[in-house]
Design a protein around this motif. Structure first.
Motif, short mmCIF file in Angstrom:
data_model
loop_
_atom_site.label_atom_id
_atom_site.label_comp_id
_atom_site.label_asym_id
_atom_site.label_seq_id
_atom_site.Cartn_x
_atom_site.Cartn_y
_atom_site.Cartn_z
N VAL A 140 0.87 -1.17 0.00
CA VAL A 140 0.00 0.00 0.00
C VAL A 140 0.90 1.22 0.00
N HIS A 141 0.43 2.28 -0.62
CA HIS A 141 1.21 3.50 -0.75
C HIS A 141 0.66 4.56 0.20
N LEU A 142 1.53 5.10 1.03
CA LEU A 142 1.13 6.05 2.07
C LEU A 142 1.83 7.37 1.85
N ILE A 143 1.08 8.49 1.96
CA ILE A 143 1.69 9.81 1.91
C ILE A 143 1.28 10.61 3.13
N ASN A 144 2.08 11.63 3.42
CA ASN A 144 1.94 12.46 4.61
C ASN A 144 1.63 13.88 4.17
N LEU A 145 0.47 14.43 4.60
CA LEU A 145 0.09 15.77 4.18
C LEU A 145 1.04 16.84 4.70
N ALA A 146 1.69 16.59 5.83
CA ALA A 146 2.67 17.57 6.32
C ALA A 146 3.84 17.69 5.34
N SER A 147 4.26 16.58 4.77
CA SER A 147 5.31 16.61 3.75
C SER A 147 4.81 17.30 2.49
N LEU A 148 3.56 17.06 2.14
CA LEU A 148 2.99 17.71 0.96
C LEU A 148 2.96 19.23 1.13
N ARG A 149 2.67 19.68 2.34
CA ARG A 149 2.66 21.13 2.57
C ARG A 149 4.05 21.74 2.39
N GLU A 150 5.09 20.95 2.66
CA GLU A 150 6.45 21.43 2.38
C GLU A 150 6.66 21.60 0.87
N ILE A 151 6.13 20.67 0.09
CA ILE A 151 6.21 20.80 -1.37
C ILE A 151 5.42 22.02 -1.83
N GLU A 152 4.25 22.23 -1.25
CA GLU A 152 3.44 23.39 -1.62
C GLU A 152 4.17 24.70 -1.34
N ARG A 153 4.86 24.75 -0.20
CA ARG A 153 5.61 25.96 0.11
C ARG A 153 6.75 26.17 -0.89
N ALA A 154 7.42 25.09 -1.24
CA ALA A 154 8.52 25.21 -2.20
C ALA A 154 8.02 25.60 -3.59
N ALA A 155 6.84 25.10 -3.96
CA ALA A 155 6.28 25.38 -5.28
C ALA A 155 5.46 26.66 -5.30
N ASN A 156 5.12 27.17 -4.12
CA ASN A 156 4.28 28.37 -3.99
C ASN A 156 2.93 28.19 -4.67
N ARG A 157 2.35 27.00 -4.46
CA ARG A 157 1.04 26.71 -5.03
C ARG A 157 0.45 25.49 -4.34
N ALA A 158 -0.86 25.35 -4.46
CA ALA A 158 -1.51 24.15 -3.93
C ALA A 158 -1.18 22.95 -4.80
N VAL A 159 -1.03 21.78 -4.16
CA VAL A 159 -0.71 20.54 -4.87
C VAL A 159 -1.71 19.47 -4.42
N ASP A 160 -2.45 18.92 -5.35
CA ASP A 160 -3.45 17.90 -5.05
C ASP A 160 -2.73 16.61 -4.62
N PRO A 161 -3.05 16.07 -3.43
CA PRO A 161 -2.38 14.83 -3.00
C PRO A 161 -2.63 13.65 -3.94
N LEU A 162 -3.71 13.69 -4.71
CA LEU A 162 -3.99 12.58 -5.62
C LEU A 162 -3.03 12.53 -6.80
N ARG A 163 -2.19 13.56 -6.98
CA ARG A 163 -1.12 13.45 -7.97
C ARG A 163 -0.23 12.24 -7.68
N PHE A 164 -0.15 11.85 -6.41
CA PHE A 164 0.79 10.83 -5.98
C PHE A 164 0.15 9.45 -5.87
N ARG A 165 -1.11 9.32 -6.26
CA ARG A 165 -1.81 8.04 -6.30
C ARG A 165 -1.70 7.28 -4.97
N PRO A 166 -2.01 7.94 -3.85
CA PRO A 166 -1.87 7.26 -2.56
C PRO A 166 -3.01 6.28 -2.29
#
Length: 259
Positions: A140-166
Motif C-alpha cells: 500500500v502507498h502512504l503519503i503524509n500531508l505535512a510533507s505535501l505542505r512542504e512541497i506546496e511551500r517550495a512550489a508556492n502553489r496548492a498541490v493535489d495529493p492525488l497526484r501521488f496516487r496514494p
C-alpha cells in the motif's frame, strides 16, 4: 497530536481515477481489495491472465504518458463491479468490468480518447487476485500531508495529493516523518504494516488530476529542493484488520533502515 488517516483510496483500473473509501478490510501481504485489479494494455501486450506476472507500467495506459486519462472521472460500484466513466461532469459510459462486453465498451472509448498515445488497439486485462501495481511486491502507498505542505511551500502553489496516487493519506505527523519509518513497523488502527521503501516519483506526478494538464515538474522540484525524488512510502500489510478514516497512526520504536 497523534497522526491520523484522513484519506483512503484504491484505483480499480490502473491509470484511471481514485475510488475513495471510508473503511476497508485488509489481508496480510495484499493490496487494498480491488486496487489495480484491472488495467488497459497499450497495444499488443505481454500479460497472460493464465500466468499473471508483474509487468512494467509502460505496457499499460498510464498517466506518465497518457495524461488525458486524468481528465476522466470514474465511479466504481464494487458490488456490481460496474465502472462509470465521466467526462466534463457527464457520464460517457458504464461497463461491467467482469464481462467481455463491458471490456469492449471501455476499449472502444479509449481507442478514440487516447488515440495519439496508442501503440495498437487497447485491451482491458485482469486475472483473479492479481494487482497491476507499479511494484512487483504487494504494497500500500502512504503519503503524509505535512510533507505535501512542504512541497506546496517550495512550489508556492496548492498541490493535489492525488497526484501521488496514494492508498492512505495521513495528517498531523511531522514533515517527512514517514521516511524515518522505513524498516520499521507502524500500526494504523488495529492493522500492523511494515514500511519497506520510499517512493520514487515519476512524470505522472506532473499531471494535475482535476484537469489532465501537465503543469508541474515534481521530480525536478524534489531534486532541486531536497536532493532526491522521493515522496511517500510503500508498506506491507502484516495483519488482518480494518482501515478507516480517523484511525490513529503509530510508529514502532526502534532504528530505521536508510532509505
Amino acid at each position: 497530536m497523534p497522526s491520523r488517516v484522513v484519506g483512503i483510496f484504491r484505483y480499480p483500473v490502473k491509470g484511471l481515477s481514485a475510488d475513495p473509501l471510508q473503511t476497508v478490510n485488509v489481508e496480510p501481504g495484499q493490496t487494498l481489495p480491488l486496487d489495480r485489479a484491472w488495467a488497459i494494455e497499450n497495444g499488443p501486450g505481454r500479460f497472460d491472465p493464465e500466468n499473471p506476472k508483474h509487468l512494467p507500467k509502460i505496457n499499460f495506459l498510464m498517466l506518465m504518458r497518457n495524461e488525458r486519462l486524468a481528465a476522466l472521472k470514474t465511479q466504481f460500484d464494487a458490488e456490481k463491479n460496474l465502472l462509470t466513466i465521466c467526462r466534463a461532469g457527464k457520464p460517457v459510459l458504464r461497463a461491467d468490468l467482469t464481462t467481455r462486453s463491458g471490456h469492449l465498451i471501455i476499449e472502444q472509448f479509449m481507442a478514440a480518447y487516447v488515440a495519439d498515445g496508442l501503440r495498437g488497439p487497447p485491451k482491458v486485462v485482469c486475472s483473479p487476485g492479481h494487482s497491476f501495481s507499479d511494484t512487483a511486491a504487494r504494497r500500500v502507498h502512504l503519503i503524509n500531508l505535512a510533507s505535501l505542505r512542504e512541497i506546496e511551500r517550495a512550489a508556492n502553489r496548492a498541490v493535489d495529493p492525488l497526484r501521488f496516487r496514494p492508498n492512505v493519506i495521513i495528517d498531523d505527523a511531522e514533515p517527512w516523518a514517514e521516511f524515518a519509518w522505513v524498516g520499521r513497523e507502524i500500526t494504523i488502527g488495529s492493522v500492523k504494516l511494515q514500511v519497506h521503501k520510499r517512493t520514487d516519483r515519476c512524470a505522472a506526478t506532473n499531471v494535475e488530476p482535476a484537469t489532465g494538464a501537465r503543469d508541474m515538474d515534481i521530480p525536478a522540484l524534489l531534486s532541486r529542493k531536497w536532493g532526491h525524488i522521493y515522496f511517500g512510502v510503500y508498506a506491507e500489510i502484516l495483519t488482518h484488520g480494518r482501515l478507516a478514516i480517523g484511525d490513529e497512526v503509530k510508529a514502532e520504536r526502534g532504528p530505521s533502515i536508510s532509505a
